[in-house]
Structure formats: structure tokens, C-alpha cells
Design an enzyme around this catalytic site. Sequence first.
Site, PDB file in Angstrom:
ATOM      1  N   LYS A  89      47.755  31.057  50.413  1.00 38.87           N
ATOM      2  CA  LYS A  89      47.181  30.039  51.294  1.00 38.87           C
ATOM      3  C   LYS A  89      47.468  28.611  50.850  1.00 38.87           C
ATOM      4  O   LYS A  89      47.560  27.705  51.682  1.00 38.87           O
ATOM      5  CB  LYS A  89      45.669  30.250  51.425  1.00 38.87           C
ATOM      6  CG  LYS A  89      45.278  31.490  52.221  1.00 38.87           C
ATOM      7  CD  LYS A  89      43.783  31.548  52.445  1.00 38.87           C
ATOM      8  CE  LYS A  89      43.391  32.732  53.297  1.00 38.87           C
ATOM      9  NZ  LYS A  89      41.940  32.748  53.619  1.00 38.87           N
TER      10      LYS A  89
ATOM     11  N   ASP B  43      40.030  29.546  59.654  1.00 34.84           N
ATOM     12  CA  ASP B  43      38.772  29.997  59.058  1.00 34.84           C
ATOM     13  C   ASP B  43      37.592  29.134  59.498  1.00 34.84           C
ATOM     14  O   ASP B  43      36.489  29.651  59.703  1.00 34.84           O
ATOM     15  CB  ASP B  43      38.868  29.988  57.532  1.00 34.84           C
ATOM     16  CG  ASP B  43      39.644  31.170  56.979  1.00 34.84           C
ATOM     17  OD1 ASP B  43      39.727  32.196  57.683  1.00 34.84           O
ATOM     18  OD2 ASP B  43      40.165  31.076  55.862  1.00 34.84           O
TER      19      ASP B  43
END
Length: 285
Positions: A68, A105
Site C-alpha cells: 500500500k 478505505d
Amino acid sequence: MSVPYAEVIGDPIAQSKSPLIHGFWLAELGVEGRYAHCLVKLDELDEYLERRRSDPDWRGCNVTMPHKLAIMPLLDRIDPLAARIGAVNTVVREADGTLTGYNTDAPGFLEPIREEVDKIHLFRMARVLGTGGAARAIVAALADAKFVVVLAGRDPAKARAMLDELAPGGEHHAIGLDHFADPTDFAFDDREHCFDLVINASPLGMTGQPPLAFDFSHAPPRSVVYDIVTSPLDTGFLQSARAAGFATVDGLAMLIGQADEAFARFFGARPPRDRDAALRALLEK
């Protein structure tokens, strides 16, 4: 005949539920496309992106650990929210072959509580437990939604630094995670017209991890208790919250919410969310 496709990358990756989610939506909509796992090791990330960049059928990928952060300098553009959070979990191949990184997210976390968030409250407070990567997205989302955030971590200095970075200028508070382990006799104010959240944004309570030590005397009346852990889905934290009379949200709700954002970018259609019950039944097997 070419078929548009997307995938989820990481190392390890076989445990990801993303192919089940996206595959279910593709089938329900009758959309031509496919979605799969792809094991990519950290030292293979650059080569992977170069191969995919030249493939017009590749729509992009979801990104899980440990990529990420590592993927960010390899992309052509980073969405401002992803840049602020400091992590990318979705990469989209644009029509010209350039790659844009997003973080779904934050909106995915808010989605299951969006109806309440969209209401007007006199005061909003969220107790966020954990200071890892997931907590960064959650803190950013909550600050943008005008919550006062109490961020609890093993290292309160790290929690304070995170708040100062992601939500500067707000009246937010950093505290030690152990503060919530023992009972309190604190008398909460009247919480009518308030919205309180208690969120486990840590891996505590996950399969193979120690349980999260939290005494629910620290949760204001009518709080919503949210655990982002997905294995097990019904954590001890959520079970204790329900036993104490609190409404709960499990990690599958956030997982589906963040996948919704990615699916629309990959395949140009909104997922059939009226089929969430069937999707959850599939994922809970």
C-alpha cells in the site's frame, strides 16, 4: 475475445475475499469481466505494473499488504485523499495507460454508518483503537465528517503525531490504549442528539492475535461499536458490545463498502447493493 479484468495483489494473497465480492457483482449484473488474485512479491511490484500498464484489458487492481505504501512512487498520479492518508489500496488504469492511485478505505469505512453520519448532530465523538495503516484512513474519514477523535495506541506520542498530520487544528485527543482496559465510573453527559462511535482499527481480536482489552463502561450510552476485523467476523469485542446493549458493525461491512468504490472504477457500473444479504451469506461460508 478480450475481456476486461481487475485483480487484487499482495503477498500473501490467497486469503483475500475480494475475488468473491467482485465476481458476485459481475455475475449479478451480467457484466463481462473477471477479477482474480495475483501474488506479487515486493521486489516484483515495479515489473508487475509495467506489464499491466501496456494491457488494455487490465482495468486496475486492489492493493493489500505489503504494497500500500510501496506502490505509491510507481504511479503517475495519486488522488488527494490517498496522498493525505499515505496509502493506496486501489490502482486504476486510465484510457491513456497512466495509473492513478486511490484509497477506498476511508469512504468504505463510512458507508455502513453513512445514514447516521448524514444527519445533523450537536456533537460527534469517535474513540479509535489502534494507530496502524487502517487507522490512518479511518481518522481522515472521521475528521472530514466533523468528529472529535480520541485516538488510542500503545504509543500515545505516535497517536498524537497521527492526529496532527491527518486532522490538524481539530480538538482531537491522543491516549494510551491501556486506558480503556479497566472499568471507569465516568458519568457521561446526556448523549441525545449526539453520535458516538467506538472503533477497533487494530488487529487485536483477529485470529492468531491477542484479544482487545476494552471495558464498555468507557462507551457512552447509544454508542455504535465497529470492528474492522474480518477473521473472525464476530469478534469478542463485538460480542461484548452486544451483551452491553450496543449496536454493532462488523468488518465485512467496511470490506464491501470499499470494494463498491473500486468496482465502479474498474467496471463502470455500480454494484447491485440490493443483493448484499446474498453476498454476505456467500462470504460467511
